[in-house]
Design a protein around this motif. Structure first.
Motif, mmCIF file in Angstrom:
data_model
loop_
_atom_site.group_PDB
_atom_site.id
_atom_site.type_symbol
_atom_site.label_atom_id
_atom_site.label_comp_id
_atom_site.label_asym_id
_atom_site.label_seq_id
_atom_site.Cartn_x
_atom_site.Cartn_y
_atom_site.Cartn_z
ATOM 1 N N UNK A 69 3.902 1.663 4.499
ATOM 2 C CA UNK A 69 5.246 1.752 5.069
ATOM 3 C C UNK A 69 5.228 2.359 6.465
ATOM 4 N N UNK A 70 4.554 3.495 6.586
ATOM 5 C CA UNK A 70 4.515 4.191 7.874
ATOM 6 C C UNK A 70 3.783 3.355 8.915
ATOM 7 N N UNK A 71 2.668 2.758 8.525
ATOM 8 C CA UNK A 71 1.889 1.965 9.466
ATOM 9 C C UNK A 71 2.695 0.775 9.988
ATOM 10 N N UNK A 72 3.416 0.100 9.098
ATOM 11 C CA UNK A 72 4.246 -1.032 9.512
ATOM 12 C C UNK A 72 5.381 -0.572 10.418
ATOM 13 N N UNK A 73 6.000 0.553 10.061
ATOM 14 C CA UNK A 73 7.093 1.070 10.882
ATOM 15 C C UNK A 73 6.594 1.490 12.260
ATOM 16 N N UNK A 74 5.427 2.119 12.291
ATOM 17 C CA UNK A 74 4.835 2.518 13.566
ATOM 18 C C UNK A 74 4.571 1.305 14.458
ATOM 19 N N UNK A 75 4.114 0.225 13.851
ATOM 20 C CA UNK A 75 3.686 -0.945 14.613
ATOM 21 C C UNK A 75 4.837 -1.847 15.012
ATOM 22 N N UNK A 76 5.773 -2.074 14.074
ATOM 23 C CA UNK A 76 6.818 -3.080 14.315
ATOM 24 C C UNK A 76 8.212 -2.495 14.497
ATOM 25 N N UNK A 78 11.558 0.001 12.795
ATOM 26 C CA UNK A 78 12.338 0.036 11.561
ATOM 27 C C UNK A 78 13.088 -1.262 11.308
ATOM 28 N N UNK A 79 13.650 -1.838 12.364
ATOM 29 C CA UNK A 79 14.462 -3.047 12.199
ATOM 30 C C UNK A 79 13.644 -4.191 11.608
ATOM 31 N N UNK A 80 12.488 -4.461 12.163
ATOM 32 C CA UNK A 80 11.664 -5.577 11.699
ATOM 33 C C UNK A 80 11.159 -5.356 10.281
ATOM 34 N N UNK A 81 10.849 -4.101 9.938
ATOM 35 C CA UNK A 81 10.381 -3.801 8.583
ATOM 36 C C UNK A 81 11.495 -4.053 7.570
ATOM 37 N N UNK A 82 12.708 -3.629 7.900
ATOM 38 C CA UNK A 82 13.837 -3.849 6.987
ATOM 39 C C UNK A 82 14.132 -5.341 6.828
ATOM 40 N N UNK A 83 14.154 -6.057 7.933
ATOM 41 C CA UNK A 83 14.398 -7.508 7.874
ATOM 42 C C UNK A 83 13.298 -8.198 7.059
ATOM 43 N N UNK A 84 12.060 -7.777 7.256
ATOM 44 C CA UNK A 84 10.955 -8.354 6.499
ATOM 45 C C UNK A 84 11.089 -8.123 5.007
ATOM 46 N N UNK A 85 11.525 -6.928 4.619
ATOM 47 C CA UNK A 85 11.694 -6.624 3.197
ATOM 48 C C UNK A 85 12.805 -7.471 2.583
ATOM 49 N N UNK A 127 12.684 3.352 1.441
ATOM 50 C CA UNK A 127 12.287 4.543 2.213
ATOM 51 C C UNK A 127 12.617 4.449 3.696
ATOM 52 N N UNK A 128 12.524 3.236 4.260
ATOM 53 C CA UNK A 128 12.794 3.089 5.688
ATOM 54 C C UNK A 128 14.282 3.299 5.982
ATOM 55 N N UNK A 129 15.144 2.693 5.171
ATOM 56 C CA UNK A 129 16.585 2.866 5.382
ATOM 57 C C UNK A 129 16.997 4.314 5.143
ATOM 58 N N UNK A 130 16.386 4.968 4.155
ATOM 59 C CA UNK A 130 16.703 6.375 3.895
ATOM 60 C C UNK A 130 16.290 7.255 5.065
ATOM 61 N N UNK A 131 15.138 6.945 5.673
ATOM 62 C CA UNK A 131 14.684 7.711 6.836
ATOM 63 C C UNK A 131 15.678 7.584 7.989
#
Length: 396
Positions: A69-76, A78-85, A127-131
């Motif tokens: 989760x953290x690695x994806x958020x760091x790289x892409x 928060x927005x892209x990680x949420x859309x991907x999920x 976890x990303x949306x909660x953060x």
């Protein structure tokens, strides 16, 4: 930092709340139908397939999202990680829909279970949306606003299983409709203000998995989350069986989660503002006690009154447990490890749910009351929380 009215009207907050509602809605729109759907397969695999297995496969991959989760958020960001999920959620539900047309083929069950495994990765959304949400308001307001945010999942969990019964086990239609909810969430994310929160960490480490500064206080809320989640996972399976046992008294499937939702909404609307004024350990002890009492009540013979009473008490437990554990973690971890700690909490939640669902699917000897077995987990949580409150830090 924003005041109460501004937070509730914040565009990010509203969109994430609605996306959470649709995400959990799609999950629980289909979950009560797995047991009947598996009976449609003309060729059975060499292992037992059940709703417990379906929940377990989802939970394992949902829990494993914490590793990246953290690695994806760091790289892409928060927005892209949420859309991907959300996109994974859509693909999985639509995959179920396609699979429902080929139940006469032996390979279809394996394809279906593969989509179930994939589906678990969609819960990286949590976890990303909660953060993001915890970054909007003050520490003294976290319990209150996380309580309001978690209502999105609670309402969806209570509402969507009942709505799915309108399709009366027409499985292809059920899976197709379920895929429309994440599609609506994707459309909502088109209006999300990316520039405000689509941030990447500047930390050049791949993640904070191995940082020595990882707070020891995180282990207690994670342990409590795991133990209470076992109860929740078991009731996902057992509530369906209990509803069928008392179906002749007019109880529809999904009624258990409807009662939980009504209780959660009522209590959070009335008492939500007090969540940050009461010691977090005390609140979690109340939650653990209620969860223990629920399983003791369900251990007696089936009756409509006991079923409603147990659902009501568990609703009290659930509405306290979810926001307070997230707020507890937010209180004790530094900002640089926040998203990772939320991911760990998601991992413990999903593994607990999966283990509970699998344990509930096992056939026990008649002299063993499985509900009393499950009561052990929240009872231990209560004792552990009491020891923390009595002998250690009382300032949570």
């Amino acid at each position: 930092m924003k005041n109460t009215l501004t937070v509730y009207s914040d565009k990010r907050y509203i969109i994430l709340w609605l996306c959470s509602f649709l995400t959990f809605g799609s999950l629980f729109f289909i979950i009560s139908h797995f047991e009947d759907f598996f009976k449609e397969f003309s060729i059975k695999p060499p292992f037992k397939i059940s709703s417990g297995l379906a929940v377990l496969l989802f939970s394992i991959t949902a829990g494993c999202t914490r590793f990246f989760t953290v690695k994806l958020t760091n790289k892409y960001g928060e927005y892209k990680v949420i859309v991907g999920s959300i996109l994974i959620n859509f693909i999985s539900c639509f995959g179920y829909y396609i699979s429902s047309f080929f139940v006469s083929y032996s390979i279809t069950i394996y394809i279906f279970l593969s989509f179930r495994i994939l589906h678990g990765f969609s819960l990286i959304f949590q976890p990303v949306s909660t953060a993001i949400i915890t970054g909007i308001f003050l520490k003294s307001q976290r319990g209150r606003f996380l309580s309001a945010f978690s209502l999105s999942a609670s309402i969806a969990i209570g509402l969507f299983p009942m709505l799915s019964r309108l399709l009366d086990n027409h499985f292809s239609e059920i899976f197709l409709v379920a895929s429309m909810f994440p599609l609506a969430a994707l459309l909502l994310m088109m209006f999300y203000p990316r520039s405000s929160t689509d941030k990447k960490q500047n930390d050049d480490s791949n993640s904070v998995l191995f940082k020595e500064s990882f707070p020891e206080k995180i282990y207690s809320p994670i342990l409590i989350t795991f133990l209470i989640s076992i109860i929740y996972g078991s009731l996902i399976v057992l509530s369906i069986k209990m509803e069928k046992d008392i179906e002749n008294e007019g109880i529809p499937e999904g009624f258990f989660f409807l009662v939980i939702t009504i209780v959660s909404v009522f209590i959070r609307l009335i008492t939500g503002k007090y969540f940050d004024k009461i010691n977090r350990l005390v609140l979690l002890m109340i939650s653990a006690f209620c969860a223990t009492l629920t399983m003791i009540i369900f251990s007696f013979d089936r009756s409509l009154i006991l079923f409603i009473l147990g659902a009501f008490i568990f609703g009290v437990s659930r509405c306290i447990f979810t926001p307070i554990t997230w707020a507890w973690i937010a209180d004790v971890v530094p900002d640089e490890t926040k998203e990772y700690c939320y991911s760990i909490n998601t991992f413990s939640t999903e593994i607990g749910i999966g283990i509970g669902a699998l344990m509930a699917s096992i056939e026990y000897p008649e002299f063993i009351n499985k509900y009393l077995i499950f009561a052990i987990f929240p009872a231990f949580s209560f004792i552990y929380l009491l020891s923390l409150y009595k002998f250690y830090n009382k300032t949570f």
